[in-house]
Design an enzyme around this catalytic site. Structure first.
Site, short mmCIF file in Angstrom:
data_model
loop_
_atom_site.label_atom_id
_atom_site.label_comp_id
_atom_site.label_asym_id
_atom_site.label_seq_id
_atom_site.Cartn_x
_atom_site.Cartn_y
_atom_site.Cartn_z
N HIS A 198 0.63 -1.45 -0.58
CA HIS A 198 -0.14 -0.12 0.05
C HIS A 198 1.15 1.26 0.24
CE1 HIS A 198 -3.76 -2.41 -0.01
NE2 HIS A 198 -2.96 -3.00 1.42
N GLU A 441 -14.07 -9.12 -16.56
CA GLU A 441 -13.29 -8.92 -15.74
C GLU A 441 -13.17 -10.33 -14.68
OE1 GLU A 441 -13.86 -5.58 -12.75
OE2 GLU A 441 -14.98 -5.96 -12.46
N ASP A 465 -8.70 -7.25 -12.80
CA ASP A 465 -9.24 -8.12 -11.73
C ASP A 465 -8.96 -9.27 -12.52
OD1 ASP A 465 -10.41 -8.13 -9.73
OD2 ASP A 465 -11.43 -6.76 -10.57
N CYS A 512 -10.69 -1.05 -19.46
CA CYS A 512 -10.42 0.60 -18.36
C CYS A 512 -9.65 -0.36 -17.62
CB CYS A 512 -11.90 0.49 -17.93
SG CYS A 512 -12.81 -0.45 -17.17
C1 PEP Z 1 -10.23 -3.65 -13.47
O1 PEP Z 1 -10.92 -4.67 -12.92
O2 PEP Z 1 -9.72 -4.03 -14.31
C2 PEP Z 1 -11.45 -2.11 -13.61
C3 PEP Z 1 -11.09 -1.53 -13.86
O3 PEP Z 1 -11.97 -2.47 -12.20
P1 PEP Z 1 -11.58 -1.92 -10.57
O4 PEP Z 1 -9.70 -1.59 -10.67
O5 PEP Z 1 -12.05 -1.25 -9.94
O6 PEP Z 1 -11.80 -3.12 -10.17
MG MG Z 2 -12.23 -5.01 -11.19
#
Ligand code: PEP
Ligand code: MG
Length: 594
Positions: A198, A441, A465, A512
């Site tokens: 973190h 994902e 993910d 994304c």
């Molecule tokens: C992802 O899993 O790629 C995503 C954009 O969502 P998060 O990072 O919020 O899990």
């Molecule tokens: Mg995600």
């Protein structure tokens, strides 16, 4: 400067946050922290427990303060760690263990806290559960703070330091890092740590160059020594020579200038390949306030608004009015460009303070996101109402996270339909034609993309993910971080399957996850058929610039060659080769974590 007359000492660690810093060292060593041990008489026990309780209250107050400071400086999601720390203070098993040690073993509160933390950490470390093992660091961080508060000692801090400095420490807890001010801490160097800790994530959020994993650095550096920290190469130089400083100075100026130039040059341009294929380059945001900023970076819209931010900041669930106001504000700020709002993606590492679900052995595989929403339709429908109503104020799209089955999409859409009918009956205006998509994902969703595509208007690949689930690599576990490989052949195949599943049904696929904002991977994703890329806004100008230099046929050729490769490294080498050939001017800008 006397430091420069001394010979240089070069130390190699792991660079976890890009950039270069030069400044005098402040050493925050913990070696002198001895925990006092004292036997407690029976008559003192109640007093000692009360003293412990006061320390818990004070620690909680400090953590809340840190959390709100961190939220402003590094954003909601990264500041969520302090939520975890506050939960340690509410963990009955831990607190009871301390109290029992005081009451039954006559220990003083400091020793009882120390021993309880060690025992509890050991028990968690022994479990076959990486997520719970990760919590060990949180428990240690909180216990350290509790003990300092019991001893009336200041948490090692920079409060007495007047100058800008490079912080050198054995290790830094997230709570310490979050209190760093960017105008005071130029960089930091630690003995422990890992790229996915973190603390490292926060350093990147704060844009503070950082190097970790440098054994004995606290002993090698004396307070006031001049240090150079290269967060890209993982290099620390004690007493850097004048010639080295000149070179680095030029490099930093050069990087800033290129970034500024690219931002100005591409701000109003659309993302487009050299042969004119449109690729929408969009921003990821968490708050409506950020929506106002994205245009400055040249975003063509918002490809991901992580709505859980609204749910993570309050002790109560946000009501419809609060949510509506936030979504509408974002929609208006981005309009006429599009805003994709993702419905609540709770669970995993994102904890809702207002809705504590029981601790799970495998939270990333557990009761989260769409699973939670479908189990609590009364909560989900409020969010759907708010989004539908906000859609009147702009060009809003909605997407569901963490989909694994078509039934989930159908059930979510059925609830959406109920909400539409309710709003209609109430005469409330709403976005009647708001497109609905899903995040891809999970491997299940990617492989079944052709089935899912019949139900929705678009796909957005959540590669963060998708990689975690496909490669069985916990994204928050630093011990398996080296296995986290975006260019793994399995990931490329899943992206291709998703794009093709969508294309047959006539729907588009975007990305994304973090992959979308890594310029090295831009032509690969385009070659795989991705047409929308949503990312950290700071990288938008770089991605637009690179796109203009690649033709779509080159991107396709790269993707075909990559799909035939056998290893993640081979694919990465091809991608690096292409950027070196086509846009070498970007190489200087792409650090360890581009
Ligand atoms: C992802 O899993 O790629 C995503 C954009 O969502 P998060 O990072 O919020 O899990
Ligand atoms: Mg995600």
């Amino acid at each position: 400067m006397p430091g420069r007359e001394k010979p240089e000492i070069l130390l190699q660690g792991m660079g976890v946050s890009s950039g270069v810093a030069v400044g005098p060292a402040v050493v925050l060593s913990r070696e002198d922290e001895e925990v006092p041990v004292r036997a407690i008489a029976e008559s003192e026990i109640m007093k000692e427990i009360a003293r412990f309780e006061r320390a818990v209250i004070e620690t909680r107050r400090q953590l809340r303060e840190i959390q709100s400071h961190a939220t402003e400086t590094i954003g909601r999601a990264d500041a969520g760690i302090f939520e975890m720390h506050q939960m340690v203070l509410e963990d009955g098993l831990f607190i009871d263990r301390v109290v029992r040690k005081i009451r039954e073993q006559g220990m003083n509160a400091e020793q009882a806290t120390q021993e309880a933390a060690v025992e509890y950490s050991k028990a968690l470390s022994a479990l076959q559960d990486d997520y719970l093992k990760e919590r060990v660091a949180d428990i240690r961080d909180v216990a350290r703070r509790l003990i300092r508060n019991l001893m009336g000692r200041q948490v090692p801090s920079l409060s007495g330091v007047q100058t800008k400095c490079v912080v050198v420490a054995n290790d830094l807890g997230p709570s310490e890092t979050a209190m760093f001010r960017k105008d005071q801490v130029l960089g930091f160097v630690t003995e422990g740590g890992s790229p996915l800790s973190h603390t490292a994530i926060m350093a990147r959020g704060l844009e503070i160059p950082a190097v970790v994993g440098l054994r004995d650095v606290c002993r090698s550096v004396a307070p006031g020594d001049e240090l150079l920290v290269d967060g890209d190469k993982g290099l620390v130089v004690i007493h850097p020579a004048a010639s080295r400083l000149r070179e680095y100075g030029k490099l930093v100026e050069w990087r800033q200038k290129i970034r500024r130039d690219l931002a100005v040059r591409h701000q109003h341009e659309k993302g487009r390949t050299a042969d004119g294929v449109d690729i929408a380059v969009e921003a990821n945001i968490e708050t409506p306030e950020e929506a106002r900023e994205v245009r400055r970076h040249g975003a063509e819209g918002v490809g991901l608004m992580r709505s859980e931010y609204l749910f993570m900041k309050a002790d109560t669930l946000p009501d419809e009015a609060t949510q509506y106001a936030a979504y509408r504000k974002a929609a208006e700020a981005v309009a006429p460009a599009s805003l994709i709002i993702r419905t609540l993606d709770s669970g995993g590492d994102k904890v809702l303070p207002a809705f504590r679900t029981p601790i799970e052995a495998n939270p990333f595989l557990g009761f989260r996101a769409i699973r939670f929403c479908l189990a609590y339709p009364e909560i989900f429908k409020i969010q759907l109402r708010a989004i539908l109503r906000a859609a009147v104020g702009g060009n809003v799209l909605l997407m569901y996270p963490m989909i694994t089955t078509v039934e989930e999409v159908r059930r979510a859409n059925a609830l959406l339909q109920e909400v539409r009918e309710e709003l209609h009956r109430e005469g409330m205006p709403f976005g009647e034609r708001m497109p609905v998509g899903i995040m891809i994902e999970t491997p299940a969703a990617a492989v079944a993309a052709d089935i899912l595509a019949k139900e929705v208007a678009f796909f957005s690949l959540g590669t963060n993910d998708l990689i975690q689930y496909t490669l069985a690599v916990d994204r928050v576990n630093d011990r398996v971080a080296s296995l986290y490989a975006p260019t793994h052949p399995a990931i490329l195949r899943l992206i291709r399957t998703t794009v093709e599943g969508g294309r047959h049904a006539g729907i588009w696929t975007g990305v994304c996850g973090e992959m979308a904002g890594d310029p090295v991977l831009t032509p690969l994703l385009v070659g795989l058929g991705v047409r929308r890329l949503s990312m950290n806004p700071a990288n938008i100008p770089l991605v637009k610039h690179y796109l203009l230099k690649c033709s779509s046929s080159e991107c396709r050729a790269l993707a075909e060659e990559a799909l035939a490769a056998e290893t993640a490294d081979a694919v990465l080498a091809m991608c690096r080769g292409m950027i070196r050939r086509v846009a070498p001017e970007l190489l200087d800008l792409i650090g360890a974590f581009s």
